[in-house]
Design a protein around this motif. Structure first.
Motif, short mmCIF file in Angstrom:
data_model
loop_
_atom_site.label_atom_id
_atom_site.label_comp_id
_atom_site.label_asym_id
_atom_site.label_seq_id
_atom_site.Cartn_x
_atom_site.Cartn_y
_atom_site.Cartn_z
N ALA A 81 75.92 -31.06 -9.86
CA ALA A 81 75.03 -29.72 -9.93
C ALA A 81 75.65 -28.84 -11.09
CB ALA A 81 74.83 -29.31 -8.60
N MET A 82 76.88 -28.58 -10.86
CA MET A 82 77.44 -27.39 -11.84
C MET A 82 77.34 -27.77 -13.34
SD MET A 82 77.94 -24.67 -10.12
CE MET A 82 78.55 -23.82 -11.36
N GLN A 83 77.30 -28.98 -13.65
CA GLN A 83 77.27 -29.64 -15.13
C GLN A 83 76.02 -29.48 -15.42
OE1 GLN A 83 79.19 -33.42 -16.10
NE2 GLN A 83 81.26 -32.56 -15.21
N LYS A 84 74.96 -29.86 -14.47
CA LYS A 84 73.53 -29.86 -14.88
C LYS A 84 73.20 -28.30 -14.96
CE LYS A 84 71.91 -33.96 -12.60
NZ LYS A 84 70.96 -34.27 -11.09
N LEU A 85 73.70 -27.38 -14.35
CA LEU A 85 73.39 -26.08 -14.54
C LEU A 85 73.86 -25.71 -15.71
CD1 LEU A 85 72.07 -23.31 -13.27
CD2 LEU A 85 74.18 -23.03 -12.18
N ALA A 86 75.20 -25.83 -16.06
CA ALA A 86 75.80 -25.44 -17.33
C ALA A 86 75.08 -25.92 -18.56
CB ALA A 86 77.25 -25.75 -17.38
N ALA A 87 74.85 -27.24 -18.55
CA ALA A 87 74.02 -27.96 -19.67
C ALA A 87 72.60 -27.20 -19.68
CB ALA A 87 73.82 -29.24 -19.35
N ARG A 88 72.07 -26.83 -18.67
CA ARG A 88 70.58 -26.15 -18.99
C ARG A 88 70.63 -24.91 -19.39
NH1 ARG A 88 65.67 -26.42 -19.41
NH2 ARG A 88 64.22 -25.11 -18.18
N LEU A 89 71.66 -24.17 -18.93
CA LEU A 89 71.87 -22.87 -19.55
C LEU A 89 72.44 -22.62 -20.63
CD1 LEU A 89 73.40 -20.98 -16.42
CD2 LEU A 89 71.27 -20.75 -17.20
N THR A 90 73.37 -23.67 -21.27
CA THR A 90 73.64 -23.56 -22.60
C THR A 90 72.36 -24.00 -23.55
OG1 THR A 90 75.76 -24.31 -21.94
CG2 THR A 90 75.34 -24.79 -24.17
N HIS A 91 71.90 -25.04 -23.12
CA HIS A 91 70.44 -25.39 -23.92
C HIS A 91 69.76 -24.08 -24.00
CE1 HIS A 91 71.92 -29.75 -23.56
NE2 HIS A 91 71.59 -29.64 -25.01
N ILE A 92 69.23 -23.48 -23.00
CA ILE A 92 68.44 -22.39 -23.05
C ILE A 92 68.88 -21.17 -24.02
CG2 ILE A 92 67.47 -20.29 -21.68
CD1 ILE A 92 67.24 -22.36 -19.44
N GLY A 93 70.24 -20.92 -23.96
CA GLY A 93 71.04 -19.93 -24.75
C GLY A 93 70.70 -20.35 -26.16
N LEU A 94 71.12 -21.81 -26.32
CA LEU A 94 70.94 -22.10 -28.04
C LEU A 94 69.76 -21.99 -28.40
CD1 LEU A 94 73.38 -25.28 -27.74
CD2 LEU A 94 73.69 -23.34 -29.33
N TYR A 95 68.69 -22.55 -27.70
CA TYR A 95 67.29 -22.25 -28.22
C TYR A 95 66.89 -20.96 -28.25
CZ TYR A 95 65.81 -27.33 -28.02
OH TYR A 95 65.61 -28.61 -28.40
N GLY A 96 67.29 -20.20 -27.46
CA GLY A 96 67.31 -18.50 -27.61
C GLY A 96 67.84 -17.91 -28.54
N PHE A 97 68.99 -18.38 -28.92
CA PHE A 97 69.60 -17.80 -30.04
C PHE A 97 69.36 -18.36 -31.45
CE2 PHE A 97 72.18 -15.49 -27.03
CZ PHE A 97 72.24 -14.33 -27.42
N LEU A 98 68.54 -19.63 -31.49
CA LEU A 98 68.25 -20.35 -32.68
C LEU A 98 66.91 -19.63 -32.92
CD1 LEU A 98 69.01 -23.78 -32.10
CD2 LEU A 98 69.93 -22.56 -33.69
N LEU A 99 66.41 -19.00 -32.23
CA LEU A 99 65.26 -17.97 -32.45
C LEU A 99 65.45 -16.60 -32.74
CD1 LEU A 99 62.36 -19.01 -29.77
CD2 LEU A 99 62.27 -19.42 -32.25
N ILE A 100 66.39 -15.97 -32.10
CA ILE A 100 67.02 -14.83 -32.16
C ILE A 100 67.45 -14.37 -33.51
CG2 ILE A 100 68.42 -12.86 -31.35
CD1 ILE A 100 67.76 -14.00 -28.39
N MET A 101 68.21 -15.50 -34.01
CA MET A 101 68.91 -15.14 -35.11
C MET A 101 68.23 -15.12 -36.39
SD MET A 101 71.95 -14.44 -33.99
CE MET A 101 73.05 -14.43 -35.46
N PRO A 102 67.42 -15.97 -36.62
CA PRO A 102 66.49 -15.70 -37.88
C PRO A 102 65.58 -14.72 -37.73
CG PRO A 102 65.85 -17.72 -36.68
CD PRO A 102 67.16 -17.30 -36.01
N LEU A 103 65.07 -14.41 -36.50
CA LEU A 103 64.04 -13.28 -36.41
C LEU A 103 64.81 -11.78 -36.64
CD1 LEU A 103 61.90 -14.67 -33.41
CD2 LEU A 103 61.35 -14.18 -35.42
N THR A 104 66.25 -11.82 -35.87
CA THR A 104 66.79 -10.38 -36.23
C THR A 104 67.10 -10.37 -37.75
OG1 THR A 104 68.74 -11.56 -35.44
CG2 THR A 104 67.47 -10.04 -33.75
N GLY A 105 67.52 -11.52 -38.16
CA GLY A 105 68.03 -11.39 -39.86
C GLY A 105 66.73 -10.98 -40.57
#
Length: 181
Positions: A81-105
């Motif tokens: 369960a902890m690996q599933k949660l870590a994977a989910r949160l990492t993917h959400i973070g990656l997608y979020g920052f893949l949007l945040i970075m070009p938008l803030t740039g």
């Protein structure tokens, strides 16, 4: 492997293309703010960084739309369960920052009154007002966001290596190779 064990080819290709571009952007972003780099090289790095940022924004938008229209239907892999949660949160973070970075740039550059050559060539106007305060806020978010996305990439790479080398459970193989079957 059958399609049920792999992401679709478009998802794999955009994943790896974006991986190369984002890591390149982190390197360029680091180099372009170094005092030891000459002005002409800095100009080249800034222009490259801005224009590749536009490309990345288009790629992440296409990737999110594709994932929404074609959700992956992969065979489940048993994970704690902890690996599933870590994977989910990492993917959400990656997608979020893949949007945040070009938008803030984009906001930093346009609000700061600077050109984005590819968009200017196409006649696309700025969508944010000229504002030093807005440019400065976006610059801070963009700067610290680069450390956040670098950390998320490191976590993602570590997990991929763990699954590909240690567990050998097929998770890494879902995204590899970038093209082909």
């Amino acid at each position: 492997m059958t399609q049920k064990l792999k992401y679709r080819q478009f998802a794999r290709f955009t994943h790896w293309a974006m991986a190369v571009l984002v890591i390149g952007m982190l390197v360029i972003g680091f180099l372009m703010i170094q005092e030891a780099v000459g002005r002409s090289m800095k100009n080249f790095l800034f222009i490259t960084h801005k224009n590749v940022g536009v490309l990345l924004l288009m790629l992440i938008a296409a990737r999110i739309a594709y994932r929404w229209l074609h959700p992956p239907r992969l065979s489940p892999v048993e994970l704690p369960a902890m690996q599933k949660l870590a994977a989910r949160l990492t993917h959400i973070g990656l997608y979020g920052f893949l949007l945040i970075m070009p938008l803030t740039g984009y906001i930093r550059v346009r609000a700061g009154g600077f050109p984005i050559e590819a968009l200017d060539k196409l006649g696309i106007p700025a969508f944010v007002p000229r504002s030093n305060e807005l440019a400065d806020a976006a610059k801070v978010i963009h700067f610290y966001g680069s450390y956040a996305i670098a950390g998320l990439i490191l976590a993602h790479l570590s997990a991929a290596a763990f699954h590909g080398i240690v567990r050998q459970d097929g998770i890494f193989s879902r995204m590899w190779p970038p093209i082909g079957k």
